[in-house]
Design a protein around this motif. Structure first.
Motif, PDB file in Angstrom:
ATOM      1  N   LEU A  50      -4.599  35.644  38.720  1.00 24.72           N
ATOM      2  CA  LEU A  50      -4.100  35.562  37.446  1.00 24.72           C
ATOM      3  C   LEU A  50      -5.416  35.813  36.822  1.00 24.72           C
ATOM      4  O   LEU A  50      -5.460  36.578  35.746  1.00 24.72           O
ATOM      5  N   LYS A  51      -6.619  35.101  37.046  1.00 29.07           N
ATOM      6  CA  LYS A  51      -8.088  35.316  36.203  1.00 29.07           C
ATOM      7  C   LYS A  51      -8.080  36.825  36.334  1.00 29.07           C
ATOM      8  O   LYS A  51      -8.666  37.377  35.470  1.00 29.07           O
ATOM      9  N   LEU A  72      -1.013  46.689  31.645  1.00 27.94           N
ATOM     10  CA  LEU A  72      -1.612  45.565  32.735  1.00 27.94           C
ATOM     11  C   LEU A  72      -0.730  44.169  32.553  1.00 27.94           C
ATOM     12  O   LEU A  72      -0.499  43.473  33.633  1.00 27.94           O
ATOM     13  N   LEU A  73      -0.546  43.803  31.162  1.00 25.76           N
ATOM     14  CA  LEU A  73      -0.197  42.656  30.818  1.00 25.76           C
ATOM     15  C   LEU A  73       1.136  42.460  31.082  1.00 25.76           C
ATOM     16  O   LEU A  73       2.028  41.580  31.467  1.00 25.76           O
ATOM     17  N   VAL A  74       2.106  43.507  31.012  1.00 28.08           N
ATOM     18  CA  VAL A  74       3.440  43.582  31.153  1.00 28.08           C
ATOM     19  C   VAL A  74       3.691  43.258  32.505  1.00 28.08           C
ATOM     20  O   VAL A  74       4.616  42.568  33.191  1.00 28.08           O
ATOM     21  N   ALA A  75       2.940  44.007  33.582  1.00 25.63           N
ATOM     22  CA  ALA A  75       3.110  43.777  34.957  1.00 25.63           C
ATOM     23  C   ALA A  75       2.646  42.133  35.375  1.00 25.63           C
ATOM     24  O   ALA A  75       3.469  41.661  36.126  1.00 25.63           O
ATOM     25  N   LEU A  76       1.524  41.700  34.656  1.00 29.67           N
ATOM     26  CA  LEU A  76       1.138  40.424  34.867  1.00 29.67           C
ATOM     27  C   LEU A  76       2.314  39.267  34.495  1.00 29.67           C
ATOM     28  O   LEU A  76       2.712  38.487  35.077  1.00 29.67           O
ATOM     29  N   ASP A  83       2.573  32.818  31.088  1.00 32.80           N
ATOM     30  CA  ASP A  83       1.322  32.674  30.574  1.00 32.80           C
ATOM     31  C   ASP A  83       1.077  33.047  29.231  1.00 32.80           C
ATOM     32  O   ASP A  83       1.083  34.302  28.803  1.00 32.80           O
ATOM     33  N   GLU A  84       1.136  32.023  28.489  1.00 31.03           N
ATOM     34  CA  GLU A  84       0.665  32.255  26.921  1.00 31.03           C
ATOM     35  C   GLU A  84      -0.386  33.079  26.736  1.00 31.03           C
ATOM     36  O   GLU A  84      -0.314  33.910  25.573  1.00 31.03           O
ATOM     37  N   LYS A  87       0.598  36.618  26.942  1.00 29.83           N
ATOM     38  CA  LYS A  87       1.948  37.023  25.775  1.00 29.83           C
ATOM     39  C   LYS A  87       0.904  37.199  24.545  1.00 29.83           C
ATOM     40  O   LYS A  87       1.217  38.247  23.744  1.00 29.83           O
ATOM     41  N   MET A  88      -0.002  36.427  24.167  1.00 24.26           N
ATOM     42  CA  MET A  88      -0.637  36.768  22.740  1.00 24.26           C
ATOM     43  C   MET A  88      -1.429  37.763  22.637  1.00 24.26           C
ATOM     44  O   MET A  88      -1.380  38.583  21.901  1.00 24.26           O
ATOM     45  N   LEU A  89      -2.271  38.341  24.091  1.00 22.44           N
ATOM     46  CA  LEU A  89      -2.984  39.130  24.199  1.00 22.44           C
ATOM     47  C   LEU A  89      -2.131  40.645  24.011  1.00 22.44           C
ATOM     48  O   LEU A  89      -2.370  41.684  23.379  1.00 22.44           O
ATOM     49  N   MET A  90      -1.115  40.440  24.736  1.00 24.72           N
ATOM     50  CA  MET A  90      -0.086  41.773  24.757  1.00 24.72           C
ATOM     51  C   MET A  90       0.369  41.955  23.233  1.00 24.72           C
ATOM     52  O   MET A  90       0.579  43.225  22.733  1.00 24.72           O
TER      53      MET A  90
END
Length: 114
Positions: A50-51, A72-76, A83-84, A87-90
């Motif tokens: 995750l990190k 990358l965030l969609v895949a994560l 993982d909030e 979500k916020m960064l996306m």
């Protein structure tokens, strides 16, 4: 969340994830804000992954590569949907793709109020 001095003081006993770089009202330079994920002795492969994945996306965001960071965030989030921070960064990445940041992008969030 903790600022850089707290992270340094904690030493190697905590697994941290960099969440953002911020400039707070009244300050001129950015500081890193990190999230403690767990005590280092309790760090699982899943938390380490995750990190790694979040920080990879965050690095793309800082570089202004918002579409790549979003990918990358969609895949994560496909594997860790609750993982909030991701979500916020996306959401920021999507917003900056619609309305690019003005001026010299430095990958820093500025807070006008305390």
């Amino acid at each position: 969340l903790a600022a850089e001095p707290v992270v340094r003081e904690a030493g190697d006993g905590v697994l941290w994830r960099v969440i953002d770089r911020v400039i707070v009202k009244g300050k001129g330079s950015a500081i890193r804000i990190s999230e403690p994920l767990c005590a280092m002795g309790d760090a699982t492969d899943a938390l380490r992954e995750l990190k790694r994945r979040y920080e990879e996306a965050f690095a793309e965001y800082v570089e202004g590569k918002f579409a790549e960071a979003e990918r990358l965030l969609v895949a994560l989030l496909d594997s860790i949907p609750d993982d909030e921070p991701s979500k916020m960064l996306m959401e920021r990445c999507r917003q900056f793709q619609k309305e690019p940041p003005e001026g010299d992008w430095q990958g820093v969030t500025r807070f006008a109020t305390k």
